[in-house]
Design a protein around this motif. Structure first.
Motif, mmCIF file in Angstrom:
data_model
loop_
_atom_site.group_PDB
_atom_site.id
_atom_site.type_symbol
_atom_site.label_atom_id
_atom_site.label_comp_id
_atom_site.label_asym_id
_atom_site.label_seq_id
_atom_site.Cartn_x
_atom_site.Cartn_y
_atom_site.Cartn_z
ATOM 1 N N ASP A 60 4.669 -3.184 -0.324
ATOM 2 C CA ASP A 60 4.665 -1.772 0.066
ATOM 3 C C ASP A 60 4.342 -0.888 -1.131
ATOM 4 O O ASP A 60 3.579 0.072 -1.020
ATOM 5 C CB ASP A 60 6.019 -1.360 0.643
ATOM 6 N N SER A 61 4.927 -1.196 -2.278
ATOM 7 C CA SER A 61 4.678 -0.427 -3.487
ATOM 8 C C SER A 61 3.189 -0.429 -3.816
ATOM 9 O O SER A 61 2.601 0.615 -4.118
ATOM 10 C CB SER A 61 5.492 -1.002 -4.649
ATOM 11 N N TYR A 62 2.596 -1.602 -3.748
ATOM 12 C CA TYR A 62 1.160 -1.718 -4.011
ATOM 13 C C TYR A 62 0.375 -0.802 -3.071
ATOM 14 O O TYR A 62 -0.506 -0.051 -3.504
ATOM 15 C CB TYR A 62 0.701 -3.171 -3.839
ATOM 16 N N CYS A 63 0.694 -0.865 -1.782
ATOM 17 C CA CYS A 63 -0.044 -0.086 -0.795
ATOM 18 C C CYS A 63 0.112 1.419 -1.006
ATOM 19 O O CYS A 63 -0.771 2.191 -0.648
ATOM 20 C CB CYS A 63 0.376 -0.485 0.613
ATOM 21 N N LEU A 64 1.215 1.834 -1.594
ATOM 22 C CA LEU A 64 1.430 3.256 -1.867
ATOM 23 C C LEU A 64 0.610 3.759 -3.053
ATOM 24 O O LEU A 64 0.195 4.914 -3.065
ATOM 25 C CB LEU A 64 2.914 3.526 -2.136
ATOM 26 N N VAL A 65 0.378 2.903 -4.048
ATOM 27 C CA VAL A 65 -0.302 3.381 -5.257
ATOM 28 C C VAL A 65 -1.768 2.958 -5.352
ATOM 29 O O VAL A 65 -2.533 3.562 -6.094
ATOM 30 C CB VAL A 65 0.439 2.965 -6.553
#
Length: 124
Positions: A106-111
Protein backbone atom coordinates in the motif's frame (compact mmCIF):
# COMPACT_ATOMS: atom_id res chain seq x y z
CA UNK A 1 24.96 10.73 29.82
CA UNK A 2 26.34 8.94 26.78
CA UNK A 3 24.08 8.42 23.81
CA UNK A 4 23.27 4.75 23.19
CA UNK A 5 24.30 3.21 19.92
CA UNK A 6 21.61 2.21 17.45
CA UNK A 7 21.76 -1.52 16.78
CA UNK A 8 21.96 -2.70 13.18
CA UNK A 9 18.77 -4.26 11.89
CA UNK A 10 19.16 -8.04 11.61
CA UNK A 11 20.05 -8.96 8.04
CA UNK A 12 17.21 -11.48 7.95
CA UNK A 13 14.66 -8.70 8.54
CA UNK A 14 16.22 -6.41 5.94
CA UNK A 15 16.15 -9.35 3.51
CA UNK A 16 12.47 -10.06 4.27
CA UNK A 17 11.49 -6.45 3.64
CA UNK A 18 13.63 -6.41 0.50
CA UNK A 19 11.91 -9.57 -0.72
CA UNK A 20 8.53 -7.88 -0.29
CA UNK A 21 9.52 -4.68 -2.08
CA UNK A 22 12.03 -5.68 -4.75
CA UNK A 23 9.31 -7.15 -6.96
CA UNK A 24 7.56 -3.80 -7.24
CA UNK A 25 8.33 -1.64 -10.28
CA UNK A 26 11.47 0.51 -10.02
CA UNK A 27 12.01 0.07 -6.27
CA UNK A 28 15.59 0.26 -5.12
CA UNK A 29 17.17 -0.34 -1.74
CA UNK A 30 19.82 1.98 -0.30
CA UNK A 31 21.52 2.85 2.97
CA UNK A 32 19.71 5.62 4.86
CA UNK A 33 21.01 8.07 7.47
CA UNK A 34 20.37 5.15 9.80
CA UNK A 35 19.23 1.73 8.67
CA UNK A 36 18.01 0.93 5.19
CA UNK A 37 15.33 2.45 3.00
CA UNK A 38 13.48 1.53 -0.16
CA UNK A 39 12.56 4.20 -2.68
CA UNK A 40 10.75 4.64 -5.96
CA UNK A 41 11.64 7.67 -8.07
CA UNK A 42 12.96 9.60 -5.09
CA UNK A 43 10.05 8.84 -2.73
CA UNK A 44 10.63 6.66 0.31
CA UNK A 45 8.37 3.61 0.42
CA UNK A 46 9.79 2.13 3.64
CA UNK A 47 12.63 2.68 6.10
CA UNK A 48 13.84 0.16 8.68
CA UNK A 49 16.20 1.09 11.51
CA UNK A 50 17.29 0.33 15.03
CA UNK A 51 16.57 2.86 17.75
CA UNK A 52 18.61 4.04 20.70
CA UNK A 53 16.11 2.10 22.84
CA UNK A 54 17.38 -1.07 21.08
CA UNK A 55 14.02 -1.64 19.35
CA UNK A 56 13.64 -1.99 15.58
CA UNK A 57 11.15 0.04 13.59
CA UNK A 58 9.90 0.19 10.05
CA UNK A 59 8.14 3.28 8.75
CA UNK A 60 5.97 3.48 5.66
CA UNK A 61 3.24 5.61 4.07
CA UNK A 62 -0.47 5.31 4.67
CA UNK A 63 -3.72 7.09 3.86
CA UNK A 64 -4.44 9.91 6.32
CA UNK A 65 -7.33 8.04 7.96
CA UNK A 66 -5.13 4.93 8.31
CA UNK A 67 -2.42 6.94 10.06
CA UNK A 68 -4.93 8.04 12.70
CA UNK A 69 -6.35 4.53 13.04
CA UNK A 70 -2.93 2.95 13.54
CA UNK A 71 -1.97 5.68 16.00
CA UNK A 72 -5.05 4.84 18.07
CA UNK A 73 -4.28 1.11 17.93
CA UNK A 74 -1.11 1.75 19.87
CA UNK A 75 1.80 -0.66 20.20
CA UNK A 76 3.33 -2.00 18.07
CA UNK A 77 2.11 0.83 15.78
CA UNK A 78 2.97 4.47 16.21
CA UNK A 79 2.71 7.72 14.31
CA UNK A 80 6.06 8.96 13.13
CA UNK A 81 7.00 12.49 14.13
CA UNK A 82 7.68 13.47 10.51
CA UNK A 83 5.30 13.47 7.56
CA UNK A 84 1.52 13.55 7.87
CA UNK A 85 1.18 10.17 6.19
CA UNK A 86 3.92 8.16 7.92
CA UNK A 87 3.05 5.11 10.01
CA UNK A 88 5.57 3.28 12.16
CA UNK A 89 5.67 -0.29 13.36
CA UNK A 90 7.99 -1.82 15.95
CA UNK A 91 9.15 -5.15 14.53
CA UNK A 92 10.45 -8.23 16.30
CA UNK A 93 10.48 -12.00 15.89
CA UNK A 94 6.71 -12.13 16.44
CA UNK A 95 5.76 -9.51 13.82
CA UNK A 96 3.03 -10.39 11.33
CA UNK A 97 5.06 -10.33 8.10
CA UNK A 98 2.01 -11.00 5.90
CA UNK A 99 0.33 -7.88 7.29
CA UNK A 100 3.55 -5.91 6.89
CA UNK A 101 3.74 -7.03 3.24
CA UNK A 102 0.26 -5.60 2.64
CA UNK A 103 1.13 -2.34 4.39
CA UNK A 104 4.36 -1.95 2.42
CA UNK A 105 2.58 -2.67 -0.86
CA UNK A 106 0.00 0.00 0.00
CA UNK A 107 2.83 2.39 0.87
CA UNK A 108 4.39 1.80 -2.53
CA UNK A 109 1.09 2.47 -4.30
CA UNK A 110 0.69 5.76 -2.42
CA UNK A 111 4.10 7.17 -3.36
CA UNK A 112 4.79 5.61 -6.77
CA UNK A 113 3.72 7.40 -9.94
CA UNK A 114 0.24 6.28 -11.01
CA UNK A 115 1.59 4.40 -14.04
CA UNK A 116 3.78 2.27 -11.77
CA UNK A 117 1.19 1.80 -9.03
CA UNK A 118 -1.29 0.58 -11.65
CA UNK A 119 1.01 -2.39 -12.32
CA UNK A 120 0.67 -3.67 -8.74
CA UNK A 121 -1.96 -6.00 -7.32
CA UNK A 122 -2.93 -4.00 -4.25
CA UNK A 123 -4.23 -5.81 -1.16
CA UNK A 124 -7.99 -5.63 -0.59
Amino acid sequence: MAKKERPPVPDAWVDRIDEILRGLPQVHCEPAWVGTRWRVQGATVAHVFGGEDQLFRVTFRGETDEVMAFQHLGAPYFRAEWGANVIGLVIDDDSDWAELAELLTDSYCLVAPDRLAAQVDRPA
